[in-house]
Scaffold this active site. Structure first.
Site, short mmCIF file in Angstrom:
data_model
loop_
_atom_site.label_atom_id
_atom_site.label_comp_id
_atom_site.label_asym_id
_atom_site.label_seq_id
_atom_site.Cartn_x
_atom_site.Cartn_y
_atom_site.Cartn_z
N LYS A 45 0.98 -1.22 -0.43
CA LYS A 45 0.12 0.06 -0.03
C LYS A 45 1.22 1.33 0.13
CE LYS A 45 -3.64 2.15 2.95
NZ LYS A 45 -4.57 2.05 3.84
N SER A 67 -9.24 3.16 3.28
CA SER A 67 -8.21 3.66 2.22
C SER A 67 -7.58 2.66 1.05
CB SER A 67 -7.41 3.99 2.87
OG SER A 67 -7.06 3.64 3.97
N SER A 86 -10.05 0.13 7.05
CA SER A 86 -9.15 0.55 6.01
C SER A 86 -8.94 -0.69 5.32
CB SER A 86 -8.01 1.83 5.42
OG SER A 86 -8.58 2.69 5.99
#
Length: 492
Positions: A74, A150, A174
């Site tokens: 990520k 996210s 997230s």
């Protein structure tokens, strides 16, 4: 190995083929790159390619439980030395850390081959992955819909078969939100289970945890075996598990007492599909011999949301200030929504922030008392199915309304106007269930057990007592066996 064969296997199965020398790490990488070339232009999951770094690594003699398995990080917090960590923001697009995050180093020690970084909303602040810098990540189940956020880029990459496992983090949902949107398994470890170092001691006052999004339960468990454990200087040190988490997936859970609720803790609507997913799961659990009772902890959901948002505002302000020092970024290098949130944080009195944070203890105590009666707490992961792309963007009228206050740096006026608080609360209307786990530091998971008639995945959410990841993995494996989702794949 063909792309089709590659997509059918989870990370542990791929690593087993490498160990047996039936396939090489280089061949697995090329299969992953081929699949990425097929689908990434459609879904926009990978924003920073690392192909040459990956090809060089795949030539090495790799060792570990995931030796040779292609992997994606990520694009926030998961620092890879010498590679940009943009955090989805123009302010960080030229920032290159000089050392690996502990998270990344432990993954590399397990043998993974990292070949890119995935899309995230700016500073990981939203429940949809649509940053201005890279554009929207699209849901492989329906390209008109969001992946959530996210960790939306990571979820899209796993759902689309680019990788079996991808890095993720969870400060307000997230990991679990995008897992629910994309039909995947999303697991959030207890506070302190995975080190956030060396760049951070704790992220978002300890609300955020690092882990992964996976297709299989066993991959998630085995990766947590790799990641778990404090590093020198960490502020939290949590007792290690009695057995490996991978072993726990082979053990049936005891007969559990599980409370469930489908009511939004902030008293907003919950979609019938999300309600049906929980009700169906409750029946499934009862058929397995577990006791399931409708009940909720004695916690004011509005107070949880208020305290979460004050932390959120404060940390946006601190992150923006830090970015300007580290990278020389200008205020205009941040999206307007981020700038508004930062202004709110700068205008929030320190005493009020501390008071809100102190209330987290009360929520944790109340949930702890609830867990004296129940082993797990079951809710929907989301109050609504995956949103349409663009629908979560701040409306133009609201932007126009706050622009004069932003331009004049009138944060107190913003606070008094209530516009930002209202907008933030409305954004939580879709995701009101996940923040309780973050604030209390408890482990939780989203399990893909339901799909809408239109084919969108719906996740169900479980919270366990602090430190009891093992119980969650045992139940997840039992649910995976009872209602397998391995072969449920988007047609992209």
């Amino acid at each position: 190995m063909s792309v089709a064969e590659y997509q059918q296997l989870d990370g542990l199965a791929l690593a087993e083929l490498v160990r047996k020398k039936e396939v090489s790490a280089a061949e697995l990488l090329e299969a992953a790159l081929a699949r990425s070339a097929q689908v990434n232009p459609k879904i926009n999951a990978i924003v920073t390619p690392m192909h040459e770094i990956a090809r060089d690594r795949a030539k090495q003699n790799l060792d570990g439980p995931f030796a040779g398995v292609p992997f994606l990080l990520k694009d926030i917090q998961e620092d890879y030395a010498g590679v940009t960590t943009s955090a989805g923001s123009r302010a960080f697009q030229n920032y290159r850390p000089t050392q690996h995050a502990h998270f990344v180093q432990r993954l590399l020690d397990s043998g993974v081959v990292v070949f890119g970084k995935t899309n995230t909303p700016e500073l990981a602040l939203k429940g949809t992955t649509e940053p201005e810098l890279f554009g929207a990540t699209r849901n492989p189940w329906n390209l008109d819909h969001s992946t959530g956020g996210s960790s939306g880029g990571s979820a899209a990459a796993v759902a689309a078969g680019i990788v079996p496992i991808a890095g993720a983090s969870d400060g307000g949902g997230s990991i679990r939100i995008p897992a629910a949107c994309c039909g995947l398994f999303g697991f959030r470890p207890s506070r302190g289970r995975v080190s956030a170092g060396p760049a951070f001691g704790e992220v978002w006052e300890g609300a955020s945890s690092e882990h992964v999004i996976t297709r299989s339960v066993r991959d998630s468990a085995a990766i947590l075996d790799v990641l778990q454990g404090a590093a020198s200087g960490d502020p939290f040190r949590i007792a290690p598990p009695e057995r490996s988490y991978l072993e726990e997936t082979q053990r049936a859970p005891k007969k559990l007492r599980i409370a469930f609720s489908t009511r939004s803790p902030i008293d907003m609507g919950v979609d019938p599909h999300c309600i049906a997913a929980v009700q169906d799961t409750a029946r499934l659990l009862e058929s397995m011999g577990h006791t399931v009772i409708e009940d909720t902890p004695k916690i004011d959901g509005h107070a949880v949301a208020e305290c979460f948002l004050k932390m959120y505002f404060g940390h946006v302000a601190a992150t923006v200030a830090s970015a300007r020092k580290i990278t020389g970024a200008r205020e205009s290098d941040f999206e307007m929504d981020t700038r508004v949130l930062a202004l709110m944080g700068r205008s929030l009195p320190a005493g009020e922030y501390v008071e809100a944070h102190a209330r987290w203890n009360g929520f944790a105590r109340a949930l702890g008392e609830f867990h004296q009666q129940y082993d797990l707490y079951l809710t929907p992961t989301l109050a609504q199915p995956a949103a349409r792309i663009g629908s979560q963007i701040t409306p133009l009228a609201e932007r126009i309304g706050v622009w004069p206050l932003l331009a004049l740096n009138l944060g107190k006026g913003l606070l008094r106007s209530g516009l930002v608080q209202k907008s933030a609360l409305n954004s939580l209307a879709r995701v009101p269930f996940t923040q309780l786990s973050n604030i209390t530091g408890t482990p939780s998971m989203s399990v893909p057990l339901h799909w809408t008639k239109a084919g969108l995945p719906i996740g169900v959410h479980f919270i366990a007592r602090f430190g009891e990841e093992s119980m969650l993995f045992q139940l997840a494996a039992q649910l995976e066996q009872a209602r397998p989702w391995k072969d449920k794949r988007p047609s992209i």
